[in-house]
Design a protein around this motif. Structure first.
Motif, PDB file in Angstrom:
ATOM      1  N   ASP A  23       0.825  -1.210   0.000  1.00 31.83           N
ATOM      2  CA  ASP A  23       0.000   0.000   0.000  1.00 31.83           C
ATOM      3  C   ASP A  23       0.859   1.260   0.000  1.00 31.83           C
ATOM      4  OD1 ASP A  23      -2.301  -1.482  -0.018  1.00 31.83           O
ATOM      5  OD2 ASP A  23      -2.700  -1.284   2.124  1.00 31.83           O
ATOM      6  N   ASP A  73      -5.902   1.200 -10.374  1.00 32.77           N
ATOM      7  CA  ASP A  73      -6.902   0.734  -9.417  1.00 32.77           C
ATOM      8  C   ASP A  73      -7.108   1.748  -8.306  1.00 32.77           C
ATOM      9  OD1 ASP A  73      -8.547  -1.736  -8.494  1.00 32.77           O
ATOM     10  OD2 ASP A  73      -7.440  -1.111  -6.705  1.00 32.77           O
ATOM     11  N   ASP A  74      -6.027   2.348  -7.826  1.00 30.38           N
ATOM     12  CA  ASP A  74      -6.139   3.356  -6.767  1.00 30.38           C
ATOM     13  C   ASP A  74      -6.979   4.541  -7.235  1.00 30.38           C
ATOM     14  OD1 ASP A  74      -4.702   4.294  -4.031  1.00 30.38           O
ATOM     15  OD2 ASP A  74      -4.876   5.996  -5.402  1.00 30.38           O
ATOM     16  N   GLY A  77     -10.914   4.763  -7.374  1.00 37.58           N
ATOM     17  CA  GLY A  77     -11.703   5.149  -6.217  1.00 37.58           C
ATOM     18  C   GLY A  77     -12.458   6.452  -6.432  1.00 37.58           C
ATOM     19  N   ALA A  78     -12.049   7.236  -7.440  1.00 43.02           N
ATOM     20  CA  ALA A  78     -12.720   8.504  -7.736  1.00 43.02           C
ATOM     21  C   ALA A  78     -13.930   8.331  -8.655  1.00 43.02           C
ATOM     22  CB  ALA A  78     -11.730   9.476  -8.384  1.00 43.02           C
ATOM     23  N   ASP A  80     -17.564   7.705  -9.735  1.00 43.38           N
ATOM     24  CA  ASP A  80     -18.840   7.877  -9.035  1.00 43.38           C
ATOM     25  C   ASP A  80     -19.734   6.661  -9.275  1.00 43.38           C
ATOM     26  OD1 ASP A  80     -21.120   8.773  -7.792  1.00 43.38           O
ATOM     27  OD2 ASP A  80     -21.612  10.270  -9.306  1.00 43.38           O
ATOM     28  N   TYR A 101     -15.996   7.112 -15.095  1.00 43.01           N
ATOM     29  CA  TYR A 101     -14.757   6.348 -15.306  1.00 43.01           C
ATOM     30  C   TYR A 101     -13.910   7.003 -16.402  1.00 43.01           C
ATOM     31  CZ  TYR A 101     -11.846   2.671 -17.370  1.00 43.01           C
ATOM     32  OH  TYR A 101     -10.801   1.963 -17.911  1.00 43.01           O
ATOM     33  N   GLU A 123      -9.513  -3.949  -5.331  1.00 47.09           N
ATOM     34  CA  GLU A 123     -10.885  -3.822  -4.851  1.00 47.09           C
ATOM     35  C   GLU A 123     -11.678  -2.750  -5.595  1.00 47.09           C
ATOM     36  OE1 GLU A 123     -12.534  -5.663  -2.682  1.00 47.09           O
ATOM     37  OE2 GLU A 123     -10.799  -6.989  -2.480  1.00 47.09           O
ATOM     38  N   ARG A 124     -11.028  -1.660  -5.967  1.00 46.71           N
ATOM     39  CA  ARG A 124     -11.765  -0.574  -6.637  1.00 46.71           C
ATOM     40  C   ARG A 124     -12.188  -0.985  -8.045  1.00 46.71           C
ATOM     41  NH1 ARG A 124      -7.767   1.449  -3.550  1.00 46.71           N
ATOM     42  NH2 ARG A 124      -8.324   3.003  -1.962  1.00 46.71           N
ATOM     43  N   TYR A 125     -11.346  -1.744  -8.702  1.00 49.81           N
ATOM     44  CA  TYR A 125     -11.730  -2.250 -10.022  1.00 49.81           C
ATOM     45  C   TYR A 125     -12.895  -3.223  -9.892  1.00 49.81           C
ATOM     46  CZ  TYR A 125     -11.404  -4.454 -14.627  1.00 49.81           C
ATOM     47  OH  TYR A 125     -11.699  -4.939 -15.875  1.00 49.81           O
ATOM     48  N   ASP A 127     -15.092  -3.119  -7.554  1.00 47.63           N
ATOM     49  CA  ASP A 127     -16.259  -2.270  -7.244  1.00 47.63           C
ATOM     50  C   ASP A 127     -16.906  -1.764  -8.531  1.00 47.63           C
ATOM     51  OD1 ASP A 127     -15.826  -2.555  -4.523  1.00 47.63           O
ATOM     52  OD2 ASP A 127     -14.773  -0.644  -4.313  1.00 47.63           O
TER      53      ASP A 127
END
Length: 235
Positions: A23, A73-74, A77-78, A80, A101, A123-125, A127
């Motif tokens: 991380d 991926d980080d 997180g932005a 919507d 995106y 995880e964000r991908y 999501d």
């Protein structure tokens, strides 16, 4: 003893460097990308930033491609994802998520191009995938067809951002390329390229937002009416 002749602190007296973590490495890579651009996010440059050797990073990240995928991926997180649980037509809400995106990639031109081949798996991908699958399922798209559809929709969004995002290319060069294309289309020979000559203006028409929205709608309508080969709903 003067300050110039003062002995330097020994290594034992210096503060210990924070332990490396995946991380922490990705967080530093994201900060480096924002400051210097994605092309500078290499294992060697990142190791320099973290005051360590490149070999230490390979314990946590296999190569630069995986590093760039983790950076992507980080930043996801932005995106919507609130339209998933909102009211209104599911198609419009799906387009809103996909547009969000695309806009994230527009903000990072180098990342947009890298995303064409990057394979994020964080995880964000997941999501994002889950949100798109939920909206397609809400629209009645069979699960196996939706599974292929998300790949197609994200490819269109990513390639659009990679093609049109500005930032790393010199604005003068980009403007010159566009002017040359416009001149070629408008000046096309009616004998050699009759269809281009007839539709030259239309080929250049429309703001980018309208084209992006229309492209998503075309793909969504195609998904609704095109069964996936080898599935029960294939005619």
């Amino acid at each position: 003893m003067t300050e110039q002749n003062s002995p330097r602190p020994s290594r034992r007296e210096r503060p210990a460097k924070p332990a490396l973590t995946r991380d922490g490495i990705i967080g530093t890579a994201v900060a480096l990308m924002r400051a210097e651009g994605l092309q500078r996010v290499t294992m060697r440059r990142l190791a320099q930033e973290l005051d360590t050797g490149p070999a230490s990073l390979y314990v946590y990240v296999r190569n630069t491609a995986e590093l760039h995928a983790a950076v992507l991926d980080d930043l996801l997180g932005a995106v919507d994802l609130t339209p998933v649980g909102a009211s209104g037509d599911w198609r419009d809400r799906l387009v809103r998520v996909l547009t969000s995106y695309t806009n994230v990639l527009f903000e990072h031109p180098g990342l947009a191009r890298s995303a064409l081949v990057a394979r994020p798996s964080g995880e964000r991908y997941l999501d994002l995938l889950d949100a798109l699958l939920a909206l397609l399922g809400e629209g009645g798209v069979p699960g196996e067809r939706a599974a292929w559809a998300v790949d197609l929709l994200l490819q269109f969004a990513t390639s659009t951002a990679a093609e049109h995002a500005a930032g790393e290319k010199d604005p003068a060069d980009a403007e010159g390329e566009w002017a040359a294309l416009a001149a070629a289309l408008r000046g096309a020979s009616g004998e050699r390229h009759p269809h281009v000559a007839a539709l030259g203006t239309e080929l250049l028409s429309g703001p980018g937002e309208a084209r992006l929205d229309w492209g998503f709608q075309v793909l969504i309508n195609g998904v609704l009416h095109t069964p996936r080969p080898g599935t029960p709903d294939t005619p």
